[in-house]
Design a protein around this motif. Sequence first.
Motif, PDB file in Angstrom:
ATOM      1  N   SER A  77      45.383  32.751  55.495  1.00 60.73           N
ATOM      2  CA  SER A  77      44.799  34.061  55.805  1.00 60.73           C
ATOM      3  C   SER A  77      45.855  35.120  56.110  1.00 60.73           C
ATOM      4  CB  SER A  77      43.837  33.936  56.987  1.00 60.73           C
ATOM      5  OG  SER A  77      44.522  33.462  58.144  1.00 60.73           O
ATOM      6  N   ALA A  78      47.056  34.701  56.498  1.00 60.59           N
ATOM      7  CA  ALA A  78      48.118  35.659  56.813  1.00 60.59           C
ATOM      8  C   ALA A  78      48.940  36.045  55.590  1.00 60.59           C
ATOM      9  CB  ALA A  78      49.041  35.083  57.885  1.00 60.59           C
ATOM     10  N   THR A  79      48.707  35.377  54.463  1.00 59.82           N
ATOM     11  CA  THR A  79      49.456  35.668  53.243  1.00 59.82           C
ATOM     12  C   THR A  79      48.762  36.759  52.439  1.00 59.82           C
ATOM     13  OG1 THR A  79      50.360  33.418  53.080  1.00 59.82           O
ATOM     14  CG2 THR A  79      50.287  34.714  51.054  1.00 59.82           C
ATOM     15  N   ARG A  80      49.524  37.740  51.981  1.00 61.51           N
ATOM     16  CA  ARG A  80      48.993  38.826  51.160  1.00 61.51           C
ATOM     17  C   ARG A  80      49.456  38.674  49.726  1.00 61.51           C
ATOM     18  NH1 ARG A  80      46.004  38.775  54.504  1.00 61.51           N
ATOM     19  NH2 ARG A  80      45.703  40.168  56.286  1.00 61.51           N
ATOM     20  N   VAL A  81      48.568  38.978  48.779  1.00 61.31           N
ATOM     21  CA  VAL A  81      48.896  38.887  47.360  1.00 61.31           C
ATOM     22  C   VAL A  81      49.041  40.290  46.787  1.00 61.31           C
ATOM     23  CG1 VAL A  81      48.158  38.104  45.083  1.00 61.31           C
ATOM     24  CG2 VAL A  81      47.682  36.691  47.108  1.00 61.31           C
ATOM     25  N   LEU A  82      50.187  40.548  46.165  1.00 64.73           N
ATOM     26  CA  LEU A  82      50.449  41.812  45.492  1.00 64.73           C
ATOM     27  C   LEU A  82      50.545  41.528  43.995  1.00 64.73           C
ATOM     28  CD1 LEU A  82      51.140  44.818  45.526  1.00 64.73           C
ATOM     29  CD2 LEU A  82      53.515  44.198  46.051  1.00 64.73           C
ATOM     30  N   ILE A  83      49.622  42.094  43.236  1.00 61.40           N
ATOM     31  CA  ILE A  83      49.522  41.811  41.802  1.00 61.40           C
ATOM     32  C   ILE A  83      50.542  42.627  41.016  1.00 61.40           C
ATOM     33  CG2 ILE A  83      48.035  41.998  39.769  1.00 61.40           C
ATOM     34  CD1 ILE A  83      47.205  39.772  41.623  1.00 61.40           C
ATOM     35  N   LEU A  84      51.214  41.957  40.088  1.00 57.51           N
ATOM     36  CA  LEU A  84      52.090  42.621  39.123  1.00 57.51           C
ATOM     37  C   LEU A  84      51.453  42.504  37.750  1.00 57.51           C
ATOM     38  CD1 LEU A  84      55.747  41.559  39.975  1.00 57.51           C
ATOM     39  CD2 LEU A  84      54.850  43.879  39.926  1.00 57.51           C
ATOM     40  N   THR A  85      51.317  43.617  37.065  1.00 57.16           N
ATOM     41  CA  THR A  85      50.658  43.554  35.772  1.00 57.16           C
ATOM     42  C   THR A  85      51.259  44.540  34.787  1.00 57.16           C
ATOM     43  OG1 THR A  85      48.536  43.876  34.629  1.00 57.16           O
ATOM     44  CG2 THR A  85      48.897  45.148  36.624  1.00 57.16           C
ATOM     45  N   THR A  86      51.298  44.144  33.520  1.00 57.34           N
ATOM     46  CA  THR A  86      51.750  45.043  32.465  1.00 57.34           C
ATOM     47  C   THR A  86      50.708  46.119  32.238  1.00 57.34           C
ATOM     48  OG1 THR A  86      52.917  43.212  31.410  1.00 57.34           O
ATOM     49  CG2 THR A  86      52.546  45.175  30.075  1.00 57.34           C
ATOM     50  N   PHE A  87      49.437  45.733  32.387  1.00 57.16           N
ATOM     51  CA  PHE A  87      48.327  46.658  32.197  1.00 57.16           C
ATOM     52  C   PHE A  87      47.777  47.002  33.571  1.00 57.16           C
ATOM     53  CE2 PHE A  87      48.661  43.790  28.606  1.00 57.16           C
ATOM     54  CZ  PHE A  87      48.858  44.703  27.570  1.00 57.16           C
ATOM     55  N   GLU A  88      48.115  48.192  34.055  1.00 55.44           N
ATOM     56  CA  GLU A  88      47.835  48.534  35.439  1.00 55.44           C
ATOM     57  C   GLU A  88      46.349  48.582  35.743  1.00 55.44           C
ATOM     58  OE1 GLU A  88      48.593  52.260  38.467  1.00 55.44           O
ATOM     59  OE2 GLU A  88      50.013  51.879  36.855  1.00 55.44           O
ATOM     60  N   ILE A  89      45.541  48.974  34.770  1.00 50.87           N
ATOM     61  CA  ILE A  89      44.119  49.155  35.041  1.00 50.87           C
ATOM     62  C   ILE A  89      43.304  48.317  34.056  1.00 50.87           C
ATOM     63  CG2 ILE A  89      42.243  50.836  35.198  1.00 50.87           C
ATOM     64  CD1 ILE A  89      44.416  52.946  35.675  1.00 50.87           C
ATOM     65  N   ASP A  90      42.727  47.247  34.499  1.00 53.35           N
ATOM     66  CA  ASP A  90      41.870  46.440  33.638  1.00 53.35           C
ATOM     67  C   ASP A  90      40.958  45.576  34.495  1.00 53.35           C
ATOM     68  OD1 ASP A  90      43.444  44.343  34.532  1.00 53.35           O
ATOM     69  OD2 ASP A  90      44.566  44.161  32.676  1.00 53.35           O
ATOM     70  N   GLU A  91      40.070  44.862  33.831  1.00 50.44           N
ATOM     71  CA  GLU A  91      39.090  44.063  34.571  1.00 50.44           C
ATOM     72  C   GLU A  91      39.746  42.933  35.352  1.00 50.44           C
ATOM     73  OE1 GLU A  91      39.042  42.487  30.277  1.00 50.44           O
ATOM     74  OE2 GLU A  91      39.367  44.355  31.372  1.00 50.44           O
ATOM     75  N   TYR A  92      40.939  42.499  34.926  1.00 44.52           N
ATOM     76  CA  TYR A  92      41.609  41.426  35.644  1.00 44.52           C
ATOM     77  C   TYR A  92      42.092  41.902  37.012  1.00 44.52           C
ATOM     78  CZ  TYR A  92      41.575  39.171  31.098  1.00 44.52           C
ATOM     79  OH  TYR A  92      41.170  38.636  29.917  1.00 44.52           O
ATOM     80  N   VAL A  93      42.588  43.134  37.065  1.00 50.14           N
ATOM     81  CA  VAL A  93      43.016  43.692  38.342  1.00 50.14           C
ATOM     82  C   VAL A  93      41.808  43.848  39.258  1.00 50.14           C
ATOM     83  CG1 VAL A  93      44.010  45.698  39.490  1.00 50.14           C
ATOM     84  CG2 VAL A  93      45.027  44.853  37.373  1.00 50.14           C
ATOM     85  N   ALA A  94      40.686  44.312  38.702  1.00 52.38           N
ATOM     86  CA  ALA A  94      39.460  44.455  39.488  1.00 52.38           C
ATOM     87  C   ALA A  94      39.039  43.107  40.066  1.00 52.38           C
ATOM     88  CB  ALA A  94      38.341  45.033  38.621  1.00 52.38           C
ATOM     89  N   ALA A  95      39.088  42.066  39.240  1.00 57.77           N
ATOM     90  CA  ALA A  95      38.707  40.735  39.706  1.00 57.77           C
ATOM     91  C   ALA A  95      39.661  40.244  40.789  1.00 57.77           C
ATOM     92  CB  ALA A  95      38.687  39.758  38.537  1.00 57.77           C
ATOM     93  N   ALA A  96      40.946  40.556  40.643  1.00 53.60           N
ATOM     94  CA  ALA A  96      41.925  40.140  41.649  1.00 53.60           C
ATOM     95  C   ALA A  96      41.654  40.832  42.980  1.00 53.60           C
ATOM     96  CB  ALA A  96      43.337  40.456  41.158  1.00 53.60           C
ATOM     97  N   LEU A  97      41.283  42.104  42.938  1.00 51.58           N
ATOM     98  CA  LEU A  97      40.965  42.833  44.167  1.00 51.58           C
ATOM     99  C   LEU A  97      39.714  42.265  44.820  1.00 51.58           C
ATOM    100  CD1 LEU A  97      41.703  46.507  43.082  1.00 51.58           C
ATOM    101  CD2 LEU A  97      43.099  45.044  44.538  1.00 51.58           C
ATOM    102  N   ARG A  98      38.725  41.920  44.006  1.00 49.15           N
ATOM    103  CA  ARG A  98      37.517  41.311  44.571  1.00 49.15           C
ATOM    104  C   ARG A  98      37.843  39.967  45.215  1.00 49.15           C
ATOM    105  NH1 ARG A  98      34.591  43.444  39.838  1.00 49.15           N
ATOM    106  NH2 ARG A  98      35.036  41.512  38.753  1.00 49.15           N
ATOM    107  N   SER A  99      38.819  39.268  44.642  1.00 47.40           N
ATOM    108  CA  SER A  99      39.192  37.950  45.169  1.00 47.40           C
ATOM    109  C   SER A  99      39.985  38.047  46.460  1.00 47.40           C
ATOM    110  CB  SER A  99      40.020  37.180  44.131  1.00 47.40           C
ATOM    111  OG  SER A  99      39.251  36.903  42.987  1.00 47.40           O
ATOM    112  N   GLY A 100      40.547  39.231  46.734  1.00 46.91           N
ATOM    113  CA  GLY A 100      41.285  39.384  47.982  1.00 46.91           C
ATOM    114  C   GLY A 100      42.707  39.885  47.852  1.00 46.91           C
TER     115      GLY A 100
END
Length: 230
Positions: A77-100
């Motif tokens: 719970s203390a670990t934060r995830v910062l996503i790195l992506t070639t495509f800044e805006i897509d459904e995968y980023v949205a899903a990652a945000l929903r996941s936490g």
Amino acid sequence: MTIRVLLADDQALLRATFRILIDSCDDMEVVAEAADGAEAVGLTREHRPDVVLMDIRMPGTDGLAATAAVCADPDLSATRVLILTTFEIDEYVAAALRSGASGFLGKDVTADALLDGIRTVASGESLLSPLATRALITRFLTSPAEGARLAAPDDLSVLTAREREVMAWVAEGHSNDEIAEKLFVSPLTVRTHVHRAMTKLGARDRAQLVVIAYQTGLVQAPPLPPGSHL
């Protein structure tokens, strides 16, 4: 305190570049590297880093599945995830945000922006650019797929009027200091309201609180600028 970072990316050269950059800072260090999502989850459980810098597109178990696994583990719970992506805006980023996930950066990010981003999410804040957030909410988050909704409108009844007010300001991209100035209270008071709202709504962090604010209709997603191609 030193920010402990785990790198998850299938490109060894990119990992090496990030490691050199991060290890050059006095306030952070790389504690492990992973080449795929499964390895990232295992090493995160082993090392308990403060921040996982997670690529989405990796062979085998991708970063999306890995993010969901990390964020669903109560021991992390203390670990934060910062996503790195070639495509800044897509459904995968949205899903990652929903996941936490606590935010995301494009892989073309500058060195200073990357380091600032790591510090931001390590401090408990979210890293969501206003334009990208608006696009994500408009396209993917306001009307989520079945089972992807984080909260229903009725769930906001557990919040006080001030907590809803602060949550709305957060969703519009304002920092604690900015909200404090608008409401004539201290930043610590704002932080307390944000934390209580997150606890009551089961939001893992500030980014999920933003998603909930839009999904429940507390705030409305503004239209994208004319001519935007996202």
